[in-house]
Design an enzyme around this catalytic site. Structure first.
Site, PDB file in Angstrom:
ATOM      1  CB  CYS A 113      31.380   3.986  -8.580  1.00 27.04           C
ATOM      2  SG  CYS A 113      30.036   3.884  -7.404  1.00 27.04           S
ATOM      3  CG  HIS A 249      32.050   8.223  -9.564  1.00 29.16           C
ATOM      4  ND1 HIS A 249      30.831   7.842 -10.063  1.00 29.16           N
ATOM      5  CD2 HIS A 249      32.087   7.780  -8.279  1.00 29.16           C
ATOM      6  CE1 HIS A 249      30.160   7.194  -9.127  1.00 29.16           C
ATOM      7  NE2 HIS A 249      30.896   7.151  -8.035  1.00 29.16           N
ATOM      8  CG  ASN A 279      27.458   7.146  -6.685  1.00 26.68           C
ATOM      9  OD1 ASN A 279      27.532   6.729  -7.851  1.00 26.68           O
ATOM     10  ND2 ASN A 279      28.288   6.762  -5.742  1.00 26.68           N
TER      11      ASN A 279
HETATM   12  O1  UT7 Z   1      30.981   5.965  -5.296  1.00 26.21           O
HETATM   13  C1  UT7 Z   1      32.033   5.611  -4.493  1.00 26.21           C
HETATM   14  C2  UT7 Z   1      31.612   5.229  -3.147  1.00 26.21           C
HETATM   15  N1  UT7 Z   1      31.015   6.218  -2.311  1.00 26.21           N
HETATM   16  C3  UT7 Z   1      31.550   7.404  -1.972  1.00 26.21           C
HETATM   17  O2  UT7 Z   1      32.495   7.881  -2.523  1.00 26.21           O
HETATM   18  C4  UT7 Z   1      30.934   8.082  -0.812  1.00 26.21           C
HETATM   19  C5  UT7 Z   1      31.987   8.641   0.086  1.00 26.21           C
HETATM   20  N2  UT7 Z   1      31.497   9.157   1.335  1.00 26.21           N
HETATM   21  C6  UT7 Z   1      30.709  10.255   1.457  1.00 26.21           C
HETATM   22  O3  UT7 Z   1      30.246  10.816   0.491  1.00 26.21           O
HETATM   23  C7  UT7 Z   1      30.479  10.806   2.845  1.00 26.21           C
HETATM   24  O4  UT7 Z   1      31.332  10.141   3.745  1.00 26.21           O
HETATM   25  C8  UT7 Z   1      29.018  10.691   3.338  1.00 26.21           C
HETATM   26  C9  UT7 Z   1      28.144  11.681   2.592  1.00 26.21           C
HETATM   27  C10 UT7 Z   1      28.497   9.282   3.172  1.00 26.21           C
HETATM   28  C11 UT7 Z   1      28.953  11.028   4.825  1.00 26.21           C
HETATM   29  O5  UT7 Z   1      29.465  12.338   5.042  1.00 26.21           O
HETATM   30  P1  UT7 Z   1      30.579  12.601   6.164  1.00 26.21           P
HETATM   31  O6  UT7 Z   1      30.829  14.040   6.152  1.00 26.21           O
HETATM   32  O7  UT7 Z   1      31.753  11.697   5.881  1.00 26.21           O
HETATM   33  O8  UT7 Z   1      29.853  12.185   7.488  1.00 26.21           O
HETATM   34  P2  UT7 Z   1      30.218  11.018   8.541  1.00 26.21           P
HETATM   35  O9  UT7 Z   1      29.973   9.673   7.968  1.00 26.21           O
HETATM   36  O10 UT7 Z   1      31.563  11.301   9.138  1.00 26.21           O
HETATM   37  O11 UT7 Z   1      29.129  11.286   9.648  1.00 26.21           O
HETATM   38  C12 UT7 Z   1      29.053  12.525  10.364  1.00 26.21           C
HETATM   39  C13 UT7 Z   1      27.753  12.563  11.127  1.00 26.21           C
HETATM   40  C14 UT7 Z   1      27.498  11.286  11.926  1.00 26.21           C
HETATM   41  O12 UT7 Z   1      26.862  11.654  13.151  1.00 26.21           O
HETATM   42  P3  UT7 Z   1      27.678  11.759  14.496  1.00 26.21           P
HETATM   43  O13 UT7 Z   1      28.299  10.406  14.714  1.00 26.21           O
HETATM   44  O14 UT7 Z   1      28.718  12.831  14.254  1.00 26.21           O
HETATM   45  O15 UT7 Z   1      26.646  12.131  15.488  1.00 26.21           O
HETATM   46  C15 UT7 Z   1      26.522  10.530  11.070  1.00 26.21           C
HETATM   47  O16 UT7 Z   1      25.715   9.644  11.811  1.00 26.21           O
HETATM   48  O17 UT7 Z   1      26.660  12.684  10.219  1.00 26.21           O
HETATM   49  C16 UT7 Z   1      25.689  11.655  10.484  1.00 26.21           C
HETATM   50  N3  UT7 Z   1      25.004  11.315   9.257  1.00 26.21           N
HETATM   51  C17 UT7 Z   1      23.919  11.959   8.832  1.00 26.21           C
HETATM   52  N4  UT7 Z   1      23.220  12.970   9.380  1.00 26.21           N
HETATM   53  C18 UT7 Z   1      22.141  13.408   8.704  1.00 26.21           C
HETATM   54  C19 UT7 Z   1      25.351  10.370   8.341  1.00 26.21           C
HETATM   55  N5  UT7 Z   1      24.461  10.378   7.337  1.00 26.21           N
HETATM   56  C20 UT7 Z   1      23.561  11.352   7.616  1.00 26.21           C
HETATM   57  C21 UT7 Z   1      22.419  11.856   6.967  1.00 26.21           C
HETATM   58  N6  UT7 Z   1      21.754  12.877   7.537  1.00 26.21           N
HETATM   59  N7  UT7 Z   1      21.988  11.358   5.789  1.00 26.21           N
END
Ligand code: UT7
Length: 322
Positions: A113, A249, A279
């Protein structure tokens, strides 16, 4: 003294729009969750057979047109991409042939990225040292082809697209400073599966898929971008609030907000496309830049801070007087 100024910008998005609701029909997610956690409403997906070079070519032709130049005027092409059409020749060489720009150096830069910022950092130095007078700098990716469409933690985030700028030598900046960083120790937090270490025959099999520990990547992105914003201001003797536009970004709206807060910039001075583009990896910064130039928000003379964070990990910034 010679500097590199942006003579023109261009971008291209594939036609196909993929909405959150469409994704919610195939993986366990909802439009609400995606909007709330990422700010993304929809993203574009390349057509079958449409390649990174196809997107790069369209973006580049628009940037050349905006600069009033032709391919033959270029003496350097640098493409930031993680999804090259082939292992070789590079996407930059393929693009050079299509643009009729043969002769000068053309090469890809792989910084995921941060690819466009890295490409800009490299090309800008060619121009400043007199090795090139007119450089095409591209960020282009078809990240949709690296996704596991059954993994809701990654498939909702990415889209396809390309952006490009033409740099030309000028007596005044232009690009004022660029700052590039990497930390290879976080590999397993964000990577594409497919290495022989993962049990594959070679690293370019079509089964290769993005793997990410999203929340850890999120924290690292916020931390690294906060640091690079401070570094950029300090290197240029600027105070928070001196920047006219933040062109970040576009990975997650919450990451963008955190960086804007650090700069004490209201969100009206931040170019946001993540809601419509998702993204687009190396495409994201030049896509956002081109959008804000073409709709008249960014004007000649404005001071821009471009920044990105991505796999590697890599991160970087560029301070640009447009
Ligand atoms: O380009 C550079 C590289 N990428 C990034 O910069 C991305 C950086 N990360 C993010 O944008 C975020 O971490 C995400 C959008 C990927 C995830 O959001 P988050 O607020 O960090 O959620 P999390 O990974 O801590 O997950 C929280 C919950 C989990 O469920 P439990 O364990 O609490 O029951 C996940 O399984 O959300 C769940 N979850 C989802 N739920 C519904 C993860 N993805 C999804 C989804 N829909 N698509």
């Amino acid at each position: 003294m010679t500097f590199a100024r942006i003579a023109g910008t261009g971008s291209y998005l594939p036609e196909r729009v993929l909405t959150n609701d469409e994704l919610a029909a195939t993986v366990d997610t909802t439009d609400d969750w995606i909007r709330e956690r990422t700010g993304i409403r929809e993203r574009r997906i390349a057509a079958p057979g449409e390649t990174t070079c196809d997107l790069a070519e369209r973006a580049s032709r628009r940037a050349l047109e905006a600069a009033g130049l032709e391919g033959a005027d270029l003496d350097l092409i640098v493409v930031g991409t993680t999804t090259p059409d082939r292992v070789y020749p590079s996407t930059a060489c393929r693009l050079q042939a299509r643009l009729g720009a043969e002769g000068g150096p053309a090469f890809d830069v792989q910084a995921v990225c941060t690819g466009f910022i890295y490409a800009l950092g490299v090309a800008e130095k060619f121009v400043r040292t007199g090795s090139a007078a007119r450089a095409l700098v591209v960020g282009a990716d078809v990240h949709s082809r690296l996704l596991d469409w059954s993994d809701r933690g990654t498939c909702i985030l990415f889209g396809d697209g390309a952006g490009a700028i033409v740099l030309e030598s000028a007596p005044e900046p232009g690009v004022m400073t660029t700052h590039l960083h990497a930390d290879g120790t976080g590999e397993r937090l964000l990577y594409v599966e497919g290495s022989v270490e993962d049990g594959y025959d070679n690293p370019i099999q079509s089964a290769a898929r993005t793997r990410m520990q999203g929340n850890e990547v999120f924290k690292r992105a916020v931390r690294a971008l906060g640091g690079i914003v401070d570094q950029t201001l300090e290197a240029n003797g600027l105070a928070r609030g001196d920047i006219d536009w933040l062109v970040p970004h576009q990975a997650n709206y919450r990451i963008i907000e955190a960086t804007a807060r650090r700069l004490r910039m209201p969100m009206e001075r931040v170019v946001v496309t993540v809601d419509r583009h998702g993204n687009t990896s190396a495409g994201s910064v030049p896509l956002a830049l081109d959008e804000a130039v073409r709709d008249g928000r960014i004007d000649r003379g404005d001071l821009l801070l471009l920044e990105a964070f991505g796999g590697g990990f890599t991160w970087g910034s560029a301070l640009v007087r447009f």
